[in-house]
Write a protein that holds these residues in place. Structure first.
Motif, PDB file in Angstrom:
ATOM      1  N   THR A 195       0.824  -1.212   0.000  1.00  0.00           N
ATOM      2  CA  THR A 195       0.000   0.000   0.000  1.00  0.00           C
ATOM      3  C   THR A 195       0.857   1.260   0.000  1.00  0.00           C
ATOM      4  O   THR A 195       0.580   2.207  -0.742  1.00  0.00           O
ATOM      5  CB  THR A 195      -0.950  -0.017   1.215  1.00  0.00           C
ATOM      6  OG1 THR A 195      -1.711  -1.216   1.174  1.00  0.00           O
ATOM      7  CG2 THR A 195      -1.881   1.179   1.207  1.00  0.00           C
ATOM      8  N   VAL A 196       1.900   1.268   0.804  1.00  0.00           N
ATOM      9  CA  VAL A 196       2.779   2.437   0.860  1.00  0.00           C
ATOM     10  C   VAL A 196       3.504   2.621  -0.470  1.00  0.00           C
ATOM     11  O   VAL A 196       3.646   3.751  -0.955  1.00  0.00           O
ATOM     12  CB  VAL A 196       3.778   2.307   2.037  1.00  0.00           C
ATOM     13  CG1 VAL A 196       4.883   3.336   1.951  1.00  0.00           C
ATOM     14  CG2 VAL A 196       3.047   2.429   3.357  1.00  0.00           C
ATOM     15  N   THR A 197       3.927   1.530  -1.068  1.00  0.00           N
ATOM     16  CA  THR A 197       4.577   1.615  -2.381  1.00  0.00           C
ATOM     17  C   THR A 197       3.632   2.219  -3.415  1.00  0.00           C
ATOM     18  O   THR A 197       4.041   3.071  -4.216  1.00  0.00           O
ATOM     19  CB  THR A 197       5.034   0.215  -2.844  1.00  0.00           C
ATOM     20  OG1 THR A 197       5.892  -0.336  -1.857  1.00  0.00           O
ATOM     21  CG2 THR A 197       5.777   0.286  -4.152  1.00  0.00           C
ATOM     22  N   ASN A 198       2.379   1.796  -3.391  1.00  0.00           N
ATOM     23  CA  ASN A 198       1.391   2.371  -4.314  1.00  0.00           C
ATOM     24  C   ASN A 198       1.242   3.870  -4.090  1.00  0.00           C
ATOM     25  O   ASN A 198       1.187   4.646  -5.044  1.00  0.00           O
ATOM     26  CB  ASN A 198       0.034   1.681  -4.149  1.00  0.00           C
ATOM     27  CG  ASN A 198       0.036   0.263  -4.662  1.00  0.00           C
ATOM     28  OD1 ASN A 198       0.868  -0.112  -5.479  1.00  0.00           O
ATOM     29  ND2 ASN A 198      -0.883  -0.533  -4.162  1.00  0.00           N
ATOM     30  N   ILE A 199       1.155   4.302  -2.841  1.00  0.00           N
ATOM     31  CA  ILE A 199       1.006   5.733  -2.529  1.00  0.00           C
ATOM     32  C   ILE A 199       2.244   6.506  -2.974  1.00  0.00           C
ATOM     33  O   ILE A 199       2.133   7.620  -3.491  1.00  0.00           O
ATOM     34  CB  ILE A 199       0.725   5.935  -1.018  1.00  0.00           C
ATOM     35  CG1 ILE A 199      -0.681   5.491  -0.693  1.00  0.00           C
ATOM     36  CG2 ILE A 199       0.945   7.374  -0.588  1.00  0.00           C
ATOM     37  CD1 ILE A 199      -1.763   6.329  -1.367  1.00  0.00           C
TER      38      ILE A 199
END
Length: 178
Positions: free
Chosen positions: A152-156
């Motif tokens: 999720t953090v990578t996507n953000i």
């Protein structure tokens, strides 16, 4: 449910592999008697309490940081798809279950069971193996939560920081499809 496993296959596999690895490492110890189990429980109690404390602290911190992630998500110039918020919701669910399990295990091991004289010695073997099994599940779940959070953090980072096109960015076509 099948969609959930397909979308989160790598984090779930990572958690399962770590759980199985830890469980297998414990299984290599072999059979033990009730007296040996009682002694092993006494000697490993501080480590189990430390594991539970660490998991409780980590999961509470992750829950708090998810609020920050939601703030960043809603503050971005791009409109994000529902799938992003489903990812965050999944992390929150796993993390909450992890938090509760670790807290309950911590409370259980604050009961001075090894000091009790009325507990049959044969019970200590079951208690010992249960402890090891549950602690390996806690470790595996924490790894799963961290891998879900990483995704999720990578996507953000790609969406907000790199300003790249991303499948989670809602487009005009998505709005007209509804």
């Amino acid at each position: 449910m099948i969609k959930f496993f397909k979308e989160n296959k790598l984090p779930i596999i990572g958690g399962l592999v770590s759980t199985l690895f830890i469980g297998l490492a414990v299984f290599v110890l072999g059979n033990i008697s009730g007296y040996e189990a009682k002694h092993l429980i006494s000697s490993s109690l501080s480590g189990i309490n430390m594991l539970c404390n660490t998991v409780v602290l980590a999961s509470a911190t992750i829950l708090a940081l998810l609020l920050t992630l939601l703030g960043i998500s809603s503050g971005t110039d791009n409109k994000l798809k529902e799938a992003h918020y489903q990812q965050v919701l999944t992390i929150a669910k796993f993390d909450t279950i992890l938090f509760i399990m670790a807290l309950i295990l911590f409370q259980l091991f604050n009961i001075p069971i090894t000091e009790a004289e009325s507990v049959p010695t044969s019970w200590f073997t079951t208690i010992y193996w249960s402890t090891l099994f549950i602690s390996s599940i806690l470790s595996g779940m924490l790894i799963t939560v961290l891998l879900l959070l990483y995704t999720t953090v990578t996507n953000i980072i790609w969406i907000v920081g790199m300003r790249k096109d991303h499948p989670l960015i809602s487009t005009e076509e998505d709005k007209t499809d509804k």
